[in-house]
Design a protein around this motif. Structure first.
Motif, PDB file in Angstrom:
ATOM      1  N   GLU A  68       0.845  -1.203   0.000  1.00  0.00           N
ATOM      2  CA  GLU A  68       0.000   0.000   0.000  1.00  0.00           C
ATOM      3  C   GLU A  68       0.882   1.256   0.000  1.00  0.00           C
ATOM      4  O   GLU A  68       0.647   2.184  -0.782  1.00  0.00           O
ATOM      5  N   ARG A  94      -4.597  -0.611  -2.871  1.00  0.00           N
ATOM      6  CA  ARG A  94      -5.493   0.347  -2.223  1.00  0.00           C
ATOM      7  C   ARG A  94      -6.226  -0.416  -1.109  1.00  0.00           C
ATOM      8  O   ARG A  94      -6.763  -1.494  -1.349  1.00  0.00           O
ATOM      9  N   ARG A  95      -6.222   0.145   0.064  1.00  0.00           N
ATOM     10  CA  ARG A  95      -6.901  -0.444   1.224  1.00  0.00           C
ATOM     11  C   ARG A  95      -8.149   0.379   1.489  1.00  0.00           C
ATOM     12  O   ARG A  95      -8.069   1.586   1.714  1.00  0.00           O
ATOM     13  N   THR A  96      -9.306  -0.278   1.464  1.00  0.00           N
ATOM     14  CA  THR A  96     -10.570   0.397   1.722  1.00  0.00           C
ATOM     15  C   THR A  96     -11.184  -0.180   2.993  1.00  0.00           C
ATOM     16  O   THR A  96     -11.398  -1.392   3.081  1.00  0.00           O
ATOM     17  N   TYR A 154      -8.847  -5.043  -0.269  1.00  0.00           N
ATOM     18  CA  TYR A 154      -7.652  -4.623  -0.991  1.00  0.00           C
ATOM     19  C   TYR A 154      -7.904  -4.775  -2.484  1.00  0.00           C
ATOM     20  O   TYR A 154      -8.415  -5.798  -2.937  1.00  0.00           O
ATOM     21  N   THR A 160      -4.163  -0.554  -7.297  1.00  0.00           N
ATOM     22  CA  THR A 160      -4.190   0.834  -7.749  1.00  0.00           C
ATOM     23  C   THR A 160      -3.889   0.830  -9.251  1.00  0.00           C
ATOM     24  O   THR A 160      -3.621  -0.226  -9.847  1.00  0.00           O
TER      25      THR A 160
END
Length: 143
Positions: free
Chosen positions: A68, A74-76, A87, A90
């Protein structure tokens, strides 16, 4: 990039592009993490734990954080109870998928036992890829 031994001036002087790539991928599990996130498009922490047989929770956490921080994942975090974290790749991570595909084809040809059939070929890949299936097949034939 996450700090590691591949970022020393001596390592960087050897070959900046490859040293930089090594700095990003220098983790036993990072290529597989990227592969699974690319293949399934969205992965939760528990799903990755199950897929990566032998990884510890702390190691997975560390490697996900590094990927990340390096801009590949991308960590949501969803504000739910219990918390849900997903995850995804990107844009930078998605641009790396063709490299992973080339690595897969090379590995199938040179590292897998004779007669090995990759289950991906039987089920069809769901990966977001920049390489069309015909080009992947050509890579396999040319390798």
């Amino acid at each position: 990039m996450a700090d590691n031994k591949f970022q020393t001036p001596e390592a960087m002087a050897r070959c900046v592009p490859m040293s930089s790539l090594q700095a990003v991928l220098s983790g036993k599990w990072k290529i597989l993490i990227l592969w699974y996130v690319a293949f399934y498009q969205v992965q939760r922490f528990g799903e990755l734990m199950r897929r990566l047989d032998g990884i510890t929770q702390s190691t997975l956490t560390k490697q996900l954080r590094e990927l990340e921080a390096d801009g590949f994942l991308r960590r949501t975090v969803f504000p739910e109870v219990p918390p849900r974290v997903e995850y995804t790749l990107t844009e930078l991570g998605q641009s790396f998928v063709p490299v992973l595909e080339h690595m897969l084809v090379w590995s199938e040809k040179h590292l897998c036992p004779p007669g090995y059939v990759n289950p991906l070929h039987m089920t069809g890949s769901k990966m977001r890829t920049e390489l069309p299936a015909t080009q992947l097949q050509e890579l396999r034939n040319d390798s």
